[in-house]
Design a protein around this motif. Structure first.
Motif, PDB file in Angstrom:
ATOM      1  N   ASN A 131      63.940   9.269  43.948  1.00 25.53           N
ATOM      2  CA  ASN A 131      63.403  10.381  44.726  1.00 25.53           C
ATOM      3  C   ASN A 131      63.131   9.929  46.159  1.00 25.53           C
ATOM      4  OD1 ASN A 131      62.513  12.849  42.837  1.00 25.53           O
ATOM      5  ND2 ASN A 131      62.257  10.935  41.701  1.00 25.53           N
ATOM      6  N   LYS A 132      63.311  10.864  47.091  1.00 32.48           N
ATOM      7  CA  LYS A 132      62.998  10.598  48.489  1.00 32.48           C
ATOM      8  C   LYS A 132      62.426  11.862  49.112  1.00 32.48           C
ATOM      9  CE  LYS A 132      63.025   8.578  52.576  1.00 32.48           C
ATOM     10  NZ  LYS A 132      62.146   7.431  52.877  1.00 32.48           N
ATOM     11  N   THR A 133      61.223  11.727  49.698  1.00 34.46           N
ATOM     12  CA  THR A 133      60.583  12.840  50.401  1.00 34.46           C
ATOM     13  C   THR A 133      60.227  12.386  51.809  1.00 34.46           C
ATOM     14  OG1 THR A 133      59.662  13.778  48.368  1.00 34.46           O
ATOM     15  CG2 THR A 133      58.604  14.423  50.428  1.00 34.46           C
ATOM     16  N   TYR A 134      60.561  13.209  52.794  1.00 33.25           N
ATOM     17  CA  TYR A 134      60.148  12.928  54.170  1.00 33.25           C
ATOM     18  C   TYR A 134      58.841  13.673  54.429  1.00 33.25           C
ATOM     19  CZ  TYR A 134      64.714  10.856  54.991  1.00 33.25           C
ATOM     20  OH  TYR A 134      65.820  10.051  54.924  1.00 33.25           O
ATOM     21  N   PRO A 135      57.789  12.953  54.866  1.00 26.76           N
ATOM     22  CA  PRO A 135      56.491  13.603  55.078  1.00 26.76           C
ATOM     23  C   PRO A 135      56.525  14.546  56.274  1.00 26.76           C
ATOM     24  CG  PRO A 135      56.426  11.325  55.847  1.00 26.76           C
ATOM     25  CD  PRO A 135      57.765  11.513  55.194  1.00 26.76           C
ATOM     26  N   GLY A 136      55.575  15.454  56.296  1.00 28.43           N
ATOM     27  CA  GLY A 136      55.460  16.392  57.407  1.00 28.43           C
ATOM     28  C   GLY A 136      54.492  17.490  57.019  1.00 28.43           C
ATOM     29  N   ALA A 137      54.319  18.448  57.924  1.00 24.63           N
ATOM     30  CA  ALA A 137      53.449  19.586  57.612  1.00 24.63           C
ATOM     31  C   ALA A 137      53.932  20.252  56.330  1.00 24.63           C
ATOM     32  CB  ALA A 137      53.462  20.581  58.766  1.00 24.63           C
ATOM     33  N   VAL A 138      55.259  20.351  56.199  1.00 26.77           N
ATOM     34  CA  VAL A 138      55.875  20.793  54.947  1.00 26.77           C
ATOM     35  C   VAL A 138      56.786  19.649  54.488  1.00 26.77           C
ATOM     36  CG1 VAL A 138      57.327  22.515  53.809  1.00 26.77           C
ATOM     37  CG2 VAL A 138      55.830  23.193  55.712  1.00 26.77           C
ATOM     38  N   PRO A 139      56.316  18.813  53.557  1.00 24.76           N
ATOM     39  CA  PRO A 139      57.133  17.672  53.110  1.00 24.76           C
ATOM     40  C   PRO A 139      58.503  18.126  52.617  1.00 24.76           C
ATOM     41  CG  PRO A 139      54.901  17.497  52.262  1.00 24.76           C
ATOM     42  CD  PRO A 139      55.021  18.866  52.870  1.00 24.76           C
ATOM     43  N   LEU A 140      59.525  17.330  52.944  1.00 23.03           N
ATOM     44  CA  LEU A 140      60.902  17.676  52.596  1.00 23.03           C
ATOM     45  C   LEU A 140      61.372  16.744  51.483  1.00 23.03           C
ATOM     46  CD1 LEU A 140      63.234  19.538  53.425  1.00 23.03           C
ATOM     47  CD2 LEU A 140      63.977  17.764  55.029  1.00 23.03           C
ATOM     48  N   HIS A 141      61.496  17.305  50.287  1.00 25.76           N
ATOM     49  CA  HIS A 141      61.951  16.538  49.114  1.00 25.76           C
ATOM     50  C   HIS A 141      63.479  16.527  49.140  1.00 25.76           C
ATOM     51  CE1 HIS A 141      61.370  15.766  44.491  1.00 25.76           C
ATOM     52  NE2 HIS A 141      61.916  14.746  45.127  1.00 25.76           N
ATOM     53  N   VAL A 142      64.059  15.439  49.655  1.00 29.60           N
ATOM     54  CA  VAL A 142      65.496  15.405  49.957  1.00 29.60           C
ATOM     55  C   VAL A 142      66.327  14.992  48.752  1.00 29.60           C
ATOM     56  CG1 VAL A 142      67.248  14.478  51.515  1.00 29.60           C
ATOM     57  CG2 VAL A 142      64.943  14.850  52.349  1.00 29.60           C
TER      58      VAL A 142
ATOM     59  N   GLY B 109      72.851  19.198  54.780  1.00 28.11           N
ATOM     60  CA  GLY B 109      71.519  19.326  54.228  1.00 28.11           C
ATOM     61  C   GLY B 109      71.430  19.083  52.739  1.00 28.11           C
ATOM     62  N   SER B 110      72.535  18.684  52.120  1.00 24.07           N
ATOM     63  CA  SER B 110      72.540  18.492  50.659  1.00 24.07           C
ATOM     64  C   SER B 110      71.839  17.212  50.235  1.00 24.07           C
ATOM     65  CB  SER B 110      73.981  18.472  50.140  1.00 24.07           C
ATOM     66  OG  SER B 110      74.693  17.381  50.712  1.00 24.07           O
ATOM     67  N   GLY B 111      71.698  16.265  51.165  1.00 22.58           N
ATOM     68  CA  GLY B 111      71.079  14.987  50.832  1.00 22.58           C
ATOM     69  C   GLY B 111      72.060  13.828  50.783  1.00 22.58           C
ATOM     70  N   LYS B 112      73.332  14.101  51.084  1.00 23.44           N
ATOM     71  CA  LYS B 112      74.331  13.030  50.922  1.00 23.44           C
ATOM     72  C   LYS B 112      74.152  11.902  51.939  1.00 23.44           C
ATOM     73  CE  LYS B 112      78.028  15.389  53.477  1.00 23.44           C
ATOM     74  NZ  LYS B 112      77.129  16.420  54.017  1.00 23.44           N
ATOM     75  N   SER B 113      73.747  12.220  53.165  1.00 21.63           N
ATOM     76  CA  SER B 113      73.534  11.157  54.147  1.00 21.63           C
ATOM     77  C   SER B 113      72.307  10.329  53.804  1.00 21.63           C
ATOM     78  CB  SER B 113      73.399  11.738  55.560  1.00 21.63           C
ATOM     79  OG  SER B 113      74.626  12.299  55.979  1.00 21.63           O
ATOM     80  N   THR B 114      71.246  10.983  53.300  1.00 23.63           N
ATOM     81  CA  THR B 114      70.065  10.244  52.848  1.00 23.63           C
ATOM     82  C   THR B 114      70.439   9.316  51.695  1.00 23.63           C
ATOM     83  OG1 THR B 114      68.588  12.028  53.518  1.00 23.63           O
ATOM     84  CG2 THR B 114      67.740  10.469  51.899  1.00 23.63           C
TER      85      THR B 114
ATOM     86  N   ALA C 141      73.366  -6.355  62.595  1.00 22.02           N
ATOM     87  CA  ALA C 141      72.869  -5.318  63.504  1.00 22.02           C
ATOM     88  C   ALA C 141      73.542  -3.997  63.141  1.00 22.02           C
ATOM     89  CB  ALA C 141      73.149  -5.691  64.936  1.00 22.02           C
ATOM     90  N   VAL C 142      73.203  -3.475  61.958  1.00 21.63           N
ATOM     91  CA  VAL C 142      73.760  -2.207  61.514  1.00 21.63           C
ATOM     92  C   VAL C 142      73.129  -1.089  62.327  1.00 21.63           C
ATOM     93  CG1 VAL C 142      73.746  -0.601  59.555  1.00 21.63           C
ATOM     94  CG2 VAL C 142      74.287  -2.992  59.194  1.00 21.63           C
ATOM     95  N   VAL C 143      73.895  -0.062  62.624  1.00 19.48           N
ATOM     96  CA  VAL C 143      73.342   1.109  63.303  1.00 19.48           C
ATOM     97  C   VAL C 143      72.188   1.648  62.462  1.00 19.48           C
ATOM     98  CG1 VAL C 143      73.898   3.480  63.946  1.00 19.48           C
ATOM     99  CG2 VAL C 143      75.509   1.653  64.386  1.00 19.48           C
ATOM    100  N   ASN C 144      71.154   2.151  63.112  1.00 16.65           N
ATOM    101  CA  ASN C 144      69.909   2.470  62.417  1.00 16.65           C
ATOM    102  C   ASN C 144      70.087   3.353  61.200  1.00 16.65           C
ATOM    103  OD1 ASN C 144      68.359   0.921  64.071  1.00 16.65           O
ATOM    104  ND2 ASN C 144      67.918   2.573  65.502  1.00 16.65           N
ATOM    105  N   SER C 145      70.971   4.339  61.271  1.00 17.55           N
ATOM    106  CA  SER C 145      71.245   5.123  60.075  1.00 17.55           C
ATOM    107  C   SER C 145      72.549   5.866  60.265  1.00 17.55           C
ATOM    108  CB  SER C 145      70.127   6.130  59.801  1.00 17.55           C
ATOM    109  OG  SER C 145      70.247   7.250  60.642  1.00 17.55           O
ATOM    110  N   PHE C 146      73.066   6.351  59.150  1.00 21.30           N
ATOM    111  CA  PHE C 146      74.257   7.187  59.221  1.00 21.30           C
ATOM    112  C   PHE C 146      73.879   8.500  59.897  1.00 21.30           C
ATOM    113  CE2 PHE C 146      77.317   4.798  56.874  1.00 21.30           C
ATOM    114  CZ  PHE C 146      76.577   4.006  56.004  1.00 21.30           C
ATOM    115  N   SER C 147      74.905   9.284  60.231  1.00 20.69           N
ATOM    116  CA  SER C 147      74.655  10.574  60.891  1.00 20.69           C
ATOM    117  C   SER C 147      73.865  11.471  59.967  1.00 20.69           C
ATOM    118  CB  SER C 147      75.994  11.232  61.237  1.00 20.69           C
ATOM    119  OG  SER C 147      76.776  11.384  60.075  1.00 20.69           O
ATOM    120  N   ASN C 148      73.136  12.394  60.548  1.00 19.76           N
ATOM    121  CA  ASN C 148      72.330  13.318  59.744  1.00 19.76           C
ATOM    122  C   ASN C 148      73.228  14.232  58.942  1.00 19.76           C
ATOM    123  OD1 ASN C 148      69.911  12.335  60.772  1.00 19.76           O
ATOM    124  ND2 ASN C 148      70.066  13.658  62.573  1.00 19.76           N
ATOM    125  N   ASP C 149      72.654  14.738  57.844  1.00 23.91           N
ATOM    126  CA  ASP C 149      73.398  15.720  57.058  1.00 23.91           C
ATOM    127  C   ASP C 149      73.850  16.871  57.945  1.00 23.91           C
ATOM    128  OD1 ASP C 149      71.342  15.100  54.239  1.00 23.91           O
ATOM    129  OD2 ASP C 149      73.472  14.699  54.404  1.00 23.91           O
TER     130      ASP C 149
END
Length: 245
Positions: free
Chosen positions: A11-22, A43-48, A237-245
């Motif tokens: 499971n992975k959730t990004y915190p926030g005013a409305v947490p996003l359960h990715v 937005g499906s979660g594949k990049s995460t 020195a990997v790029v910080n992350s893959f592109s966003n969904d």
């Protein structure tokens, strides 16, 4: 078959005013030697998911084992060492260093491993020869075509002899003919035993793999043989992350 990737109830959730359960209880096994596509809408979660597989992001609960090693609570240094030893990355935007020539770009992961200049240049040239790019070794990225840049990036991913290649939309910046050539190269590498996981929007790329894993709203909704199957038409020195969904 021996598993190289094992995810159990991740499971992975990004915190926030409305947490996003990715990612919502992801269970996924990938065997050594597979060529797999992960497909899903924006937005499906594949990049995460790919970020977690690449040890570029942490997960909250569950278990992730990479080549038998439990990936959890690693320091930045431990994560970088595991990435550099086990994973080769290929990105949509190539992520080559513009002021370094092809040979230097390919050799870069070995610099981070402390390999001598002479040895890393020799090994980099061997990889460029494998990609049919020996005559481009001393050209800067700006002097290469898109397909040549991606082959340099693939050579760089292979130079550490990783257990796994993770590719994020590797044909996304290429025309259709060059995309087919890059996927033919991926299939050839897979035929030689390399395990490759590709995140893609492109159904043609998915059809060139042996298995498609479909993710929707953070849940794996299906996994099965690609319709045309594998025999389809032909660094620290990997790029910080893959592109966003």
């Amino acid at each position: 078959m021996e598993k190289i990737i094992e995810l159990k109830d991740v499971n992975k959730t990004y915190p926030g005013a409305v947490p996003l359960h990715v990612l919502k209880g992801i269970n996924l096994d990938i065997s050594r030697g597979e060529l797999v596509a992960i497909m899903g809408a924006s937005g499906s979660g594949k990049s995460t998911l790919l970020n977690i597989l690449g040890i570029l992001d942490n997960y909250d609960t569950g278990e992730y084992r990479l080549d038998g090693t439990l990936v959890r609570d690693l320091t930045e240094n431990q994560a970088a060492q595991l990435r550099n030893r086990k994973i080769g990355f290929v990105f949509q935007s190539f992520n080559l260093i513009n002021y370094k020539n092809a040979l230097e770009n390919v050799a870069l992961p070995l610099f981070y491993q402390g390999v001598s200049r002479r040895k890393r240049n020799r090994l980099a040239m061997e990889q460029l020869e494998r990609m049919g790019l020996a005559d481009r070794a001393h050209h800067l990225p700006g002097e290469l075509s898109g397909g040549q840049k991606q082959r340099v990036a693939i050579a760089r991913a292979l130079i550490t002899q990783p257990a796994l290649i993770l590719a994020d939309e590797p044909t996304g910046a290429l025309d259709s003919q060059t995309s087919r050539e890059v996927m033919a190269l991926m299939r050839e590498l897979n035929d030689q035993g390399m395990t490759i996981v590709i995140v893609t929007h492109d159904p043609g790329v998915g059809a060139s793999t042996s298995r498609i894993i479909r993710i929707s709203d953070g849940i794996i909704e299906g996994s099965g043989q690609s319709s045309t199957s594998h025999g389809a038409p032909q660094f620290a020195a990997v790029v910080n992350s893959f592109s966003n969904d």
